[in-house]
Each structure stands twice: as C-alpha cells, then as structure tokens.
Write a protein that holds these residues in place. Structure first.
Motif, PDB file in Angstrom:
ATOM      1  N   PRO A  40       0.836  -1.207   0.000  1.00  0.00           N
ATOM      2  CA  PRO A  40       0.000   0.000   0.000  1.00  0.00           C
ATOM      3  C   PRO A  40       0.867   1.252   0.000  1.00  0.00           C
ATOM      4  CG  PRO A  40      -0.088  -1.117   2.115  1.00  0.00           C
ATOM      5  CD  PRO A  40       0.685  -1.998   1.193  1.00  0.00           C
ATOM      6  N   GLU A  41       0.356   2.277  -0.628  1.00  0.00           N
ATOM      7  CA  GLU A  41       1.102   3.523  -0.717  1.00  0.00           C
ATOM      8  C   GLU A  41       1.157   4.186   0.654  1.00  0.00           C
ATOM      9  OE1 GLU A  41      -0.447   6.052  -3.698  1.00  0.00           O
ATOM     10  OE2 GLU A  41      -0.503   4.473  -5.199  1.00  0.00           O
ATOM     11  N   HIS A  62     -11.182   3.835  -0.851  1.00  0.00           N
ATOM     12  CA  HIS A  62     -11.962   2.628  -0.592  1.00  0.00           C
ATOM     13  C   HIS A  62     -12.429   1.991  -1.899  1.00  0.00           C
ATOM     14  CE1 HIS A  62     -14.803  -0.082   1.292  1.00  0.00           C
ATOM     15  NE2 HIS A  62     -15.738   0.384   0.487  1.00  0.00           N
ATOM     16  N   VAL A  63     -12.901   2.806  -2.814  1.00  0.00           N
ATOM     17  CA  VAL A  63     -13.377   2.305  -4.106  1.00  0.00           C
ATOM     18  C   VAL A  63     -12.205   1.750  -4.909  1.00  0.00           C
ATOM     19  CG1 VAL A  63     -14.474   2.966  -6.284  1.00  0.00           C
ATOM     20  CG2 VAL A  63     -15.361   3.841  -4.139  1.00  0.00           C
ATOM     21  N   LYS A  64     -11.068   2.426  -4.884  1.00  0.00           N
ATOM     22  CA  LYS A  64      -9.886   1.936  -5.596  1.00  0.00           C
ATOM     23  C   LYS A  64      -9.446   0.583  -5.040  1.00  0.00           C
ATOM     24  CE  LYS A  64      -7.926   6.436  -6.726  1.00  0.00           C
ATOM     25  NZ  LYS A  64      -6.787   7.331  -6.473  1.00  0.00           N
ATOM     26  N   ARG A  65      -9.485   0.421  -3.722  1.00  0.00           N
ATOM     27  CA  ARG A  65      -9.104  -0.843  -3.111  1.00  0.00           C
ATOM     28  C   ARG A  65     -10.064  -1.942  -3.527  1.00  0.00           C
ATOM     29  NH1 ARG A  65     -10.022  -0.270   2.338  1.00  0.00           N
ATOM     30  NH2 ARG A  65      -8.767   1.618   2.154  1.00  0.00           N
ATOM     31  N   ALA A  70     -11.166  -6.792  -6.808  1.00  0.00           N
ATOM     32  CA  ALA A  70     -12.152  -7.434  -7.664  1.00  0.00           C
ATOM     33  C   ALA A  70     -11.581  -7.849  -9.025  1.00  0.00           C
ATOM     34  CB  ALA A  70     -13.349  -6.501  -7.878  1.00  0.00           C
ATOM     35  N   ARG A  71     -10.347  -7.434  -9.293  1.00  0.00           N
ATOM     36  CA  ARG A  71      -9.743  -7.819 -10.575  1.00  0.00           C
ATOM     37  C   ARG A  71      -9.561  -9.321 -10.659  1.00  0.00           C
ATOM     38  NH1 ARG A  71      -4.421  -4.895 -11.692  1.00  0.00           N
ATOM     39  NH2 ARG A  71      -4.811  -3.553  -9.951  1.00  0.00           N
TER      40      ARG A  71
END
Length: 72
Positions: A40-41, A62-65, A70-71
C-alpha cells in the motif's frame, strides 16, 4: 496368491491422489499470486470534496481498493 499388506502400508487410492493434486494446485496458485501484490502507498493523495447535495460518484481510496481486489 494375494500379497499381504502390513498395517503401516496403505494402498494408493484415486481419492488421495486427487486430494493431493488439489492441495498442490492451491499452493501453486497462492505462491504465484504473492509476487503480484503491491504494497500500500504510504502517502495518500488528497481527495476532492464530497458533493454538496450528497450522492454522486467519487473515486475514493476505498473504491480503488475494491477495484483492486475485484480484478480477475
């Protein structure tokens, strides 16, 4: 004449083979996924202010995580 097996020796079975193969496959998948994980950054970027009326879409950490996990 049939060979007698001692109690210490167990005949190999198809079920045992497939269980071992599944365990080995899971281990390989876990190990291959580890190098692809990013740390994590340490510094987070400032987020834009939330919409005044509420709602709206914002690309938060949160959305980016979520998208990262989900990838496939």
């Amino acid at each position: 004449m049939q060979k007698e097996q001692s109690k210490d020796q167990v005949a190999p079975s198809r079920r045992g083979f497939f269980m071992g193969a599944a365990a080995a496959g899971a281990a390989v998948a876990a190990v291959s996924a580890l190098p692809g994980m990013n740390a994590p950054e340490a510094v987070s970027k400032t987020l834009p202010p939330a919409p005044e009326n509420g709602g709206g879409y914002s690309l938060s950490e949160h959305v980016k995580r979520y998208y990262q996990t989900a990838r496939v």
